[in-house]
Enzyme design. Sequence first.
Site, short mmCIF file in Angstrom:
data_model
loop_
_atom_site.label_atom_id
_atom_site.label_comp_id
_atom_site.label_asym_id
_atom_site.label_seq_id
_atom_site.Cartn_x
_atom_site.Cartn_y
_atom_site.Cartn_z
CD GLU A 97 5.04 -0.73 2.46
OE1 GLU A 97 4.40 -0.77 1.40
OE2 GLU A 97 6.26 -1.04 2.54
CB CYS A 153 5.12 1.11 -12.17
SG CYS A 153 6.33 1.04 -10.86
N GLY A 185 0.59 5.12 -0.49
CA GLY A 185 -0.83 5.22 -0.21
C GLY A 185 -1.69 5.94 -1.24
CG ASP A 240 6.19 -10.41 3.76
OD1 ASP A 240 5.43 -10.53 2.78
OD2 ASP A 240 7.41 -10.61 3.70
CG ASP A 275 0.65 -0.62 -7.01
OD1 ASP A 275 1.06 -0.89 -8.15
OD2 ASP A 275 0.82 0.48 -6.47
CB ALA A 316 -0.96 0.00 1.18
CB ALA A 317 3.84 2.44 1.74
N1 SAM Z 1 0.26 1.16 -3.95
C1 SAM Z 1 1.24 2.16 -3.62
C2 SAM Z 1 0.70 3.51 -3.99
O1 SAM Z 1 -0.13 3.63 -4.88
O2 SAM Z 1 1.10 4.49 -3.36
C3 SAM Z 1 2.59 1.88 -4.27
C4 SAM Z 1 3.09 0.51 -3.95
S1 SAM Z 1 4.75 0.22 -4.45
C5 SAM Z 1 4.57 -0.10 -6.13
C6 SAM Z 1 5.03 -1.39 -3.78
C7 SAM Z 1 5.05 -1.43 -2.27
O3 SAM Z 1 5.12 -2.81 -1.87
C8 SAM Z 1 6.26 -0.75 -1.63
O4 SAM Z 1 5.83 0.18 -0.68
C9 SAM Z 1 7.01 -1.89 -0.96
O5 SAM Z 1 7.65 -1.51 0.25
C10 SAM Z 1 5.89 -2.87 -0.70
N2 SAM Z 1 6.33 -4.27 -0.50
C11 SAM Z 1 7.55 -4.82 -0.71
N3 SAM Z 1 7.55 -6.12 -0.33
C12 SAM Z 1 6.30 -6.39 0.11
C13 SAM Z 1 5.69 -7.55 0.66
N4 SAM Z 1 6.36 -8.68 0.82
N5 SAM Z 1 4.38 -7.46 1.05
C14 SAM Z 1 3.68 -6.30 0.88
N6 SAM Z 1 4.22 -5.18 0.36
C15 SAM Z 1 5.51 -5.21 -0.01
#
Ligand code: SAM
Length: 318
Positions: free
Chosen positions: A145, A244, A125, A172, A190, A122-123
């Site tokens: 996140e 992305c 966000g 996780d 995402d 999510a981060a």
């Molecule tokens: N959805 C967000 C937004 O629109 O602002 C962007 C998400 S970014 C593409 C991918 C995110 O997945 C990162 O914040 C990363 O830290 C997190 N991430 C990495 N490993 C992960 C895991 N095992 N489980 C969940 N999230 C994870």
Amino acid sequence: MSGAEAQPLPTAFVDRLRASLPADRFEAVLASFGTVKPTSFRVNTLKAADDEVVEQLKAEGLSPSDVPGVPHAFVVPDAQRRALTESRAVADGRVYIQGIASMLAPLVLDPQPGEAVLDLCAAPGGKTLMLAAMMANTGILNAVEPGRTRFFKLKANLERGGATMVKTYLTDGRSVGRKTPDRFDKVLVDAPCAGEAMFTTRDPASYADWSEKKVERCARVQKALLCAALAAVKPGGSVLYCTCSLSVSENEGVVSHTLGKLGDRVAAEPVADLPAATLPALTGWRGKVFESGVGHGVRVLPNATHDAFFLARLRRLA
Ligand code: SAM
């Protein structure tokens, strides 16, 4: 960029890109990595109406124009980016600066007020906020996140944006399917990715750590996250997988692996027409034929106004 000689895009990346695109699209996609795009933003309807925000930004000397097909989305010329970033509307959460391609994922997931929705990665966000706005802060919206610093950034953005419905979890995403099976109507993945859509030749640091190994590493995590999402969604519910990245290994490859693994428990579904330049997902790559249904995914191609993106919708069968 310093006076040092510009660092070209990695050769292996360019080769993979060429092999994944129709010949008549390749040069334009390659050129897009050097393009300066306008700055896009979304009006946060939890806090403000479009007209009110547009009028205020105009009074501050900005010139927003709307983005056809993407509700509440606007662009300003790149030269106004700083003024927008420093505007009151951004500071108080009425505006969120976000790429147009990024806004497509919530539009495709199409969450409804009252539903139970999970945002698994999510981060910081931007998409969680958009989901909360589309749901009018009504129902269940859980955001996951695992990165501590990013998690607190997520919480701050949600608070600023008035997304009071969201429950946040510092964990996780791969563990979530086991912890909350069959729970959600819709899940957004995402996924963390090699971020190829964010490469810009004006800042070689954006691709300095790219490698084929990194792409494969990302694909392994992505497969686990997509499986977790499909365990967390209710039978009959839908999962939207997106990245992305332009890499086939992180996109069609992940979807194909998952369809093969989960067999008749999951089906890929078409993604509706999008207000962007798109191509259907590939049905094979480098001699490998993908599972049936992978071609329902959509590759958003980068152009003068938006970055690249990949979206695939999967339904867990009842
Ligand atoms: N959805 C967000 C937004 O629109 O602002 C962007 C998400 S970014 C593409 C991918 C995110 O997945 C990162 O914040 C990363 O830290 C997190 N991430 C990495 N490993 C992960 C895991 N095992 N489980 C969940 N999230 C994870």
